[in-house]
Motif scaffolding. Structure first.
Motif, PDB file in Angstrom:
ATOM      1  N   ARG A 118      54.848  44.762  40.175  1.00 46.99           N
ATOM      2  CA  ARG A 118      55.200  45.547  41.349  1.00 46.99           C
ATOM      3  C   ARG A 118      54.475  45.041  42.605  1.00 46.99           C
ATOM      4  NH1 ARG A 118      54.734  52.103  41.245  1.00 46.99           N
ATOM      5  NH2 ARG A 118      55.038  52.484  43.470  1.00 46.99           N
ATOM      6  N   LEU A 119      53.235  44.622  42.441  1.00 42.78           N
ATOM      7  CA  LEU A 119      52.488  44.147  43.612  1.00 42.78           C
ATOM      8  C   LEU A 119      52.525  42.621  43.743  1.00 42.78           C
ATOM      9  CD1 LEU A 119      49.380  46.495  43.783  1.00 42.78           C
ATOM     10  CD2 LEU A 119      51.581  46.705  44.914  1.00 42.78           C
ATOM     11  N   GLN A 120      53.441  42.019  43.018  1.00 44.55           N
ATOM     12  CA  GLN A 120      53.721  40.576  43.153  1.00 44.55           C
ATOM     13  C   GLN A 120      52.509  39.684  42.865  1.00 44.55           C
ATOM     14  OE1 GLN A 120      55.049  40.743  47.190  1.00 44.55           O
ATOM     15  NE2 GLN A 120      56.580  42.286  46.697  1.00 44.55           N
ATOM     16  N   ILE A 121      51.777  40.000  41.822  1.00 38.85           N
ATOM     17  CA  ILE A 121      50.667  39.099  41.446  1.00 38.85           C
ATOM     18  C   ILE A 121      50.674  38.815  39.944  1.00 38.85           C
ATOM     19  CG2 ILE A 121      48.958  39.425  43.274  1.00 38.85           C
ATOM     20  CD1 ILE A 121      47.799  41.661  41.553  1.00 38.85           C
ATOM     21  N   LEU A 122      51.875  38.871  39.361  1.00 39.18           N
ATOM     22  CA  LEU A 122      51.975  38.639  37.922  1.00 39.18           C
ATOM     23  C   LEU A 122      51.482  37.230  37.547  1.00 39.18           C
ATOM     24  CD1 LEU A 122      52.791  40.351  35.572  1.00 39.18           C
ATOM     25  CD2 LEU A 122      55.116  39.472  35.745  1.00 39.18           C
ATOM     26  N   ASP A 123      51.655  36.275  38.473  1.00 41.63           N
ATOM     27  CA  ASP A 123      51.220  34.893  38.194  1.00 41.63           C
ATOM     28  C   ASP A 123      49.720  34.801  37.961  1.00 41.63           C
ATOM     29  OD1 ASP A 123      53.781  34.413  38.851  1.00 41.63           O
ATOM     30  OD2 ASP A 123      53.352  33.593  40.857  1.00 41.63           O
ATOM     31  N   ALA A 124      48.993  35.736  38.562  1.00 38.74           N
ATOM     32  CA  ALA A 124      47.525  35.621  38.551  1.00 38.74           C
ATOM     33  C   ALA A 124      46.900  36.267  37.323  1.00 38.74           C
ATOM     34  CB  ALA A 124      46.957  36.269  39.805  1.00 38.74           C
ATOM     35  N   ILE A 125      47.731  36.889  36.501  1.00 40.07           N
ATOM     36  CA  ILE A 125      47.191  37.783  35.477  1.00 40.07           C
ATOM     37  C   ILE A 125      46.301  37.085  34.441  1.00 40.07           C
ATOM     38  CG2 ILE A 125      49.058  37.725  33.769  1.00 40.07           C
ATOM     39  CD1 ILE A 125      48.962  40.888  34.063  1.00 40.07           C
ATOM     40  N   GLU A 126      46.541  35.796  34.204  1.00 40.64           N
ATOM     41  CA  GLU A 126      45.728  35.071  33.218  1.00 40.64           C
ATOM     42  C   GLU A 126      44.574  34.303  33.866  1.00 40.64           C
ATOM     43  OE1 GLU A 126      45.816  35.109  29.885  1.00 40.64           O
ATOM     44  OE2 GLU A 126      47.452  36.579  29.882  1.00 40.64           O
ATOM     45  N   LEU A 127      44.454  34.419  35.187  1.00 40.83           N
ATOM     46  CA  LEU A 127      43.392  33.676  35.879  1.00 40.83           C
ATOM     47  C   LEU A 127      42.091  34.468  35.879  1.00 40.83           C
ATOM     48  CD1 LEU A 127      45.293  32.345  39.030  1.00 40.83           C
ATOM     49  CD2 LEU A 127      44.772  31.129  36.912  1.00 40.83           C
ATOM     50  N   LYS A 128      41.013  33.737  36.134  1.00 37.66           N
ATOM     51  CA  LYS A 128      39.741  34.431  36.314  1.00 37.66           C
ATOM     52  C   LYS A 128      39.710  35.016  37.716  1.00 37.66           C
ATOM     53  CE  LYS A 128      36.733  31.905  33.214  1.00 37.66           C
ATOM     54  NZ  LYS A 128      35.671  30.912  33.119  1.00 37.66           N
ATOM     55  N   THR A 129      39.007  36.116  37.859  1.00 36.96           N
ATOM     56  CA  THR A 129      38.990  36.798  39.154  1.00 36.96           C
ATOM     57  C   THR A 129      38.474  35.893  40.262  1.00 36.96           C
ATOM     58  OG1 THR A 129      38.563  38.793  37.931  1.00 36.96           O
ATOM     59  CG2 THR A 129      38.230  38.904  40.287  1.00 36.96           C
ATOM     60  N   GLU A 130      37.457  35.076  39.929  1.00 32.42           N
ATOM     61  CA  GLU A 130      36.868  34.232  40.977  1.00 32.42           C
ATOM     62  C   GLU A 130      37.844  33.188  41.500  1.00 32.42           C
ATOM     63  OE1 GLU A 130      33.434  32.448  39.267  1.00 32.42           O
ATOM     64  OE2 GLU A 130      34.530  31.450  37.671  1.00 32.42           O
ATOM     65  N   GLU A 131      38.951  32.975  40.746  1.00 30.21           N
ATOM     66  CA  GLU A 131      39.922  31.983  41.212  1.00 30.21           C
ATOM     67  C   GLU A 131      40.929  32.572  42.198  1.00 30.21           C
ATOM     68  OE1 GLU A 131      40.398  29.155  37.325  1.00 30.21           O
ATOM     69  OE2 GLU A 131      41.063  31.208  37.104  1.00 30.21           O
TER      70      GLU A 131
END
Lengths: 300, 429
Positions: A118-131
C-alpha cells in the motif's frame, strides 16, 4: 466516546516543569492536534499518556478505563525520534514489532506485506534497514505503528523529513484511518499541517494548555480580519484608515485590518483606483492565533 | 514475560546471525590456542637438536659437566615430570684442556652456526668455583640458565666425589634428586595431587570466567547504547516495560554467549576424540585436575557472574549516549575480576587464608576466586553455600538498581548524568 482523557496531569524533571496540570480529551473517529513550540511538553504528555513515564499527579484514562498496560496493544505510537534496528531486515523488523504488539508471526507477516504494498515499498522488504533512504525508513516506522490495527494512533511529528509526495500519501492514509473510526493524536510544531487535518486541537506552551477545542469553534472565536486582494492598477488603498498592516507584492497584497474595522470599506476604496480580481476575507491562521494567545511566534 | 522472551529471541537471533559472532567464534579460540600454544611451541623449539661444546682448562670438570648437562636435559628422575619434556637431541662435545686464547676459534664456530654455543669453564688455582660463561647466538635456550648453573654445581660435586674415589653409578645415586610427592586433602581424604595440573585447571577456568563475563557484559552495554543511539527504545517502550527490555536483553546476549561457548566445547570434545587430542590431553578434564563438582560450580558461577556484571553493564550503558563512552566504565567491570587473576598464585597457595576466604565471599570477586580456591582445596560446604546466597542476593540487588537506572536512563540524552542525578533516578516512578 473519549479514547483518551488526561486529567490535570503534571510532570516535573528535577526543577523543570515539563507538563503543568494539563487536561485533554480525544474522541474516536477524530483527528486531534497537540501543538506547541519545541520544548512545550508535547512529548512528555504523550509519554505519560502511554505509560512510558508516569505523571507526578493527575490521572490518565485510556479507552474509558484508568491507565493499564494491558491496553497498550490497542495503541500505535510513532515517536518523534524514529528508531529502527539498522542491521535488521525490514520484514523481520516489522514482524518483531508486530509481535510485541500482540500479533502472531504469520499475521504480522501478512499485514506487513499488505502495508508495504500500500505504501509502495514492497521492493525494500528484504533489505536491511540501513540500506534504505530516510523517507523509506520513515514509512517502515509508520507501518510498524499501524500493523496491529490500533484504535488510538499517536504520531509525534509524523511528516518531518518527508517529501511532499510521501507527505500526501501519509496524510491520505491517516484520513482513511480516521474515517474508519480510529482516534489519531498528532503532535507537531508545524501549525499549517494541523489546520488541514485536525478536528480539534490543544495548544500547549510551557507545559500548560493555552488554547483547546474544536478547530472550527476556535477559529470562529477570532474575527476574520485578514484580507487578500489580487488587483491591477493603483495600490493606494493600502493606506486606508481600516488597514493595520500590509504586505504588498506585484498585483497582490495581504492586509490585516484594525480591530472592529469593516472590510467592505476597504473593498469600496480599492474599487475606485484598481481593477479587483480577487478580494478574500480569510480567517486567522493557527500560527496567528498562537501568536495572539502567547504573545510570540511558535519558533521564537 | 512474552515481551521479554520476544526481545530475547530477537537479540539472540540477530546476534548469532551476525558476522561479528561468526568471526569471534573462530578467532577467539585461535587467539587462545596461540597464547597457550606459544609456550608449547617454544618448548618444542628448545627441544630441537643442539650442538654445544664444553670448553675448560680442567678436563675432568668438563667431562663431569657434560654428563650433568645431559642428565639435566633428560630429567634426573620422575618427580619433576620432566619425562614429558621433548626427547633431547643435545650433543655435548668436550674440548679440554683449552686456553683462553683458543676461545676465538669457538666464537667463530658459533658465528658460522657450526655449533649452537659453548660453555667456558675456567678454573683458577686457589678458587673452588670456576668462572663460567655460556656463549651462544641467542640466550641459554636449550636449558634454563638456572638448570645450567645446577648442572655445573653438580659437576663440581661429581668431580669432588671422583677425587674421593666415588664414581659411576654410585655418584649417580648420590646426585639423584629427592622425589617429592604432594597430596591434597579433599573432602576429608588425602588424595594424590598434582600441583601443576591443578594450576592449569584453575588457570583455564579463571581465565574463561574472566573473559566470558567481561566480553559478554560489554556486549550488553554496547547493545544498550546502540539501541539508545538508534532511538529504538522509545518504540519498544510503547508496549514493553523497561524491566522486560532489560531482562530480554540479558537473556538474549547470555544465550548467544552460551551458544558460542557450546560451539567451543563441542570443538574441544571433537578434537580430544581425535588422534591429535589423545596426544595432547589424555583423560579429558581430569587431566587438568577439574572434577565434575568443580565444573558444576563453574557453570553456576559463570551464570551468576554473567547476570551480575551484565546487569551492571546494562545500567551503566543506559547512562551514556555514545558508544565511545562505554569504555569509561569498562574498568569498573574488569577490576574486581582482575584482582582475582592477579592474586591467583597467592590464592592457590593459601586457599584458606582469611583474606582469600573473604574475597571469595565478596560477590564481584566470588566467581573467579571461588573457582581458584576449589581447585586448590576442598572448600567447606558452608562457604560454598554462603557464597551462592550472597551472589544471588547481590545479583538480584544489581538487577533491581540497574533496571531503575535503565528505565530512566534510556530516555535521557545529552549530557552525562552525575552520580547524584543517577541516585535520584532510583526514586523516579
Amino acid at each position: 466516546m473519549n479514547l483518551v482523557e488526561l486529567n490535570q496531569i503534571s510532570k516535573t524533571y528535577d526543577t523543570k516543569v515539563a507538563v503543568d496540570a494539563l487536561s485533554l480529551q480525544i474522541e474516536a473517529g477524530k483527528m486531534f492536534g497537540l501543538l506547541g513550540p519545541n520544548g512545550a511538553g508535547k512529548t512528555s504528555t504523550i509519554r505519560m499518556m502511554i505509560g512510558i513515564t508516569l505523571p507526578d499527579s493527575g490521572s490518565v484514562t485510556l479507552f474509558g478505563q484508568p491507565f493499564s498496560r494491558k491496553d497498550l496493544p490497542r495503541v500505535g505510537y510513532l515517536p518523534e525520534e524514529r528508531g529502527l534496528y539498522k542491521k535488521m531486515k525490514v520484514i523481520d523488523q516489522l514482524v518483531f514489532l508486530g509481535q510485541l504488539h500482540g500479533l502472531d508471526a504469520t499475521q504480522a507477516k501478512t499485514r506487513a506485506h499488505q502495508w508495504c504494498e500500500r505504501l509502495q515499498i514492497l521492493d525494500a522488504i528484504e533489505l536491511k534497514t540501513e540500506e534504505l533512504s530516510k523517507g523509506m525508513q520513515q514509512k517502515i516506522q509508520f507501518i510498524s505503528t499501524l500493523l496491529h490495527e490500533p484504535e488510538l494512533i499517536i504520531m509525534d511529528e509524523p511528516f518531518s523529513g518527508l517529501d511532499p509526495v510521501n507527505t500526501q500519501l501519509l496524510q491520505e492514509t491517516l484520513l482513511e484511518l480516521k474515517n474508519a473510526g480510529k482516534a489519531i493524536l498528532f503532535s507537531t510544531h508545524r501549525m499549517d499541517q494541523v489546520e488541514k487535518l485536525c478536528d480539534s486541537i490543544c495548544l500547549i506552551d510551557g507545559g500548560k494548555a493555552v488554547l483547546s477545542g474544536g478547530m472550527r469553534e476556535l477559529k470562529s472565536r477570532y474575527p476574520r480580519n485578514h484580507v487578500v486582494i489580487d488587483f491591477e492598477g493603483d495600490n493606494s488603498f493600502v493606506r486606508h484608515p481600516v488597514v493595520a498592516e500590509y504586505k504588498a507584492f506585484a498585483g497582490h497584497v495581504e492586509i490585516r485590518l484594525r480591530d472592529g474595522a469593516d472590510a467592505q470599506d476597504l473593498l469600496r476604496a480599492a474599487l475606485q483606483n484598481a481593477k479587483i480580481y480577487k478580494f478574500e476575507l480569510i480567517e486567522p491562521s493557527l500560527e496567528e492565533i498562537f501568536i495572539r494567545t502567547v504573545g510570540r511566534r511558535v519558533d521564537a | 514475560m512474552r515481551e521479554a522472551l520476544l526481545i530475547a529471541k530477537r537479540e539472540y537471533v540477530e546476534r548469532v546471525r551476525s558476522k561479528a559472532f561468526r568471526i569471534s567464534t573462530v578467532l577467539i579460540p585461535l587467539a587462545f590456542a596461540a597464547v597457550f600454544g606459544m609456550g608449547a611451541f617454544s618448548g618444542k623449539m628448545a627441544g630441537g637438536a643442539r650442538n654445544i661444546v664444553v670448553a675448560s682448562n680442567d678436563p675432568v670438570l668438563a667431562q663431569c659437566t657434560r654428563t650433568e648437562l645431559l642428565r639435566a636435559r633428560t630429567g634426573k628422575n620422575d618427580a619433576k615430570g620432566e619425562q614429558n619434556a621433548p626427547p633431547t637431541q643435545l650433543h655435548v662435545e668436550v674440548e679440554s684442556p683449552v686456553a683462553a686464547s683458543d676461545l676465538a676459534a669457538l666464537d667463530r664456530q658459533v658465528g658460522s652456526k657450526a655449533i649452537d654455543g659453548y660453555l667456558w669453564l675456567r678454573v683458577q688455582p686457589g678458587q673452588a668455583v670456576p668462572e663460567a660463561t655460556y656463549v651462544s647466538r641467542g640466550s641459554a635456550d636449550f636449558l634454563g640458565a638456572d638448570k645450567m648453573q645446577g648442572a655445573i654445581g653438580d659437576a663440581l660435586v661429581r668431580e669432588a666425589l671422583m677425587d674421593h674415589g666415588v664414581a659411576g653409578a654410585q655418584a649417580d645415586d648420590l646426585l639423584h634428586d629427592v622425589d617429592l610427592k604432594t597430596r591434597q586433602v579433599k573432602n576429608g581424604k588425602a588424595v594424590a595431587s598434582d600441583a601443576s595440573k591443578g594450576f592449569w585447571g584453575a588457570y583455564i577456568m579463571a581465565f574463561v570466567l574472566y573473559f566470558a563475563v567481561v566480553f559478554y557484559g560489554m556486549n550488553v552495554a554496547h547493545s544498550v547504547v546502540s539501541e539508545k543511539t538508534s532511538r529504538v527504545f522509545e518504540v519498544l517502550l510503547a508496549t514493553a516495560k523497561p524491566e522486560s527490555l532489560m531482562a530480554g536483553k540479558l537473556l538474549g546476549v547470555g544465550a548467544a554467549g552460551l551458544t558460542q561457548m557450546a560451539v567451543w566445547i563441542a570443538a574441544v570434545l571433537l578434537l580430544s576424540a581425535s588422534a591429535l587430542g589423545s596426544e595432547l590431553g589424555q583423560g579429558g578434564l581430569a587431566a587438568y585436575g577439574i572434577t565434575p563438582l568443580q565444573l558444576a560450580f563453574f557453570v553456576v558461577y559463570f551464570l551468576l557472574g554473567f547476570f551480575f556484571y551484565s546487569a551492571l553493564s546494562a545500567g551503566f550503558g543506559a547512562t551514556v549516549s555514545q558508544e565511545s563512552e562505554v569504555q569509561q566504565f569498562s574498568m569498573i567491570l574488569v577490576m574486581p575480576q582482575l584482582v582475582g587473576l592477579m592474586l591467583m598464585v597467592y590464592i592457590l597457595g593459601n586457599p584458606s587464608a582469611w583474606p582469600v576466604v573473604l574475597l571469595s565471599l565478596f560477590p564481584p570477586c566470588t566467581p573467579i576466586v571461588m573457582c581458584l580456591r576449589m581447585s586448590a582445596m576442598a572448600v567447606p560446604w558452608w562457604q560454598l553455600a554462603l557464597s551462592l546466597v550472597l551472589m544471588v542476593a547481590a545479583t538480584y540487588g544489581v538487577l533491581w538498581v540497574a533496571s531503575r537506572i535503565y528505565r530512566v536512563g534510556i530516555l535521557m540524552y545529552g549530557k552525562r548524568p552525575t552520580l547524584p542525578e543517577i541516585l535520584r533516578w532510583l526514586s523516579y516512578s
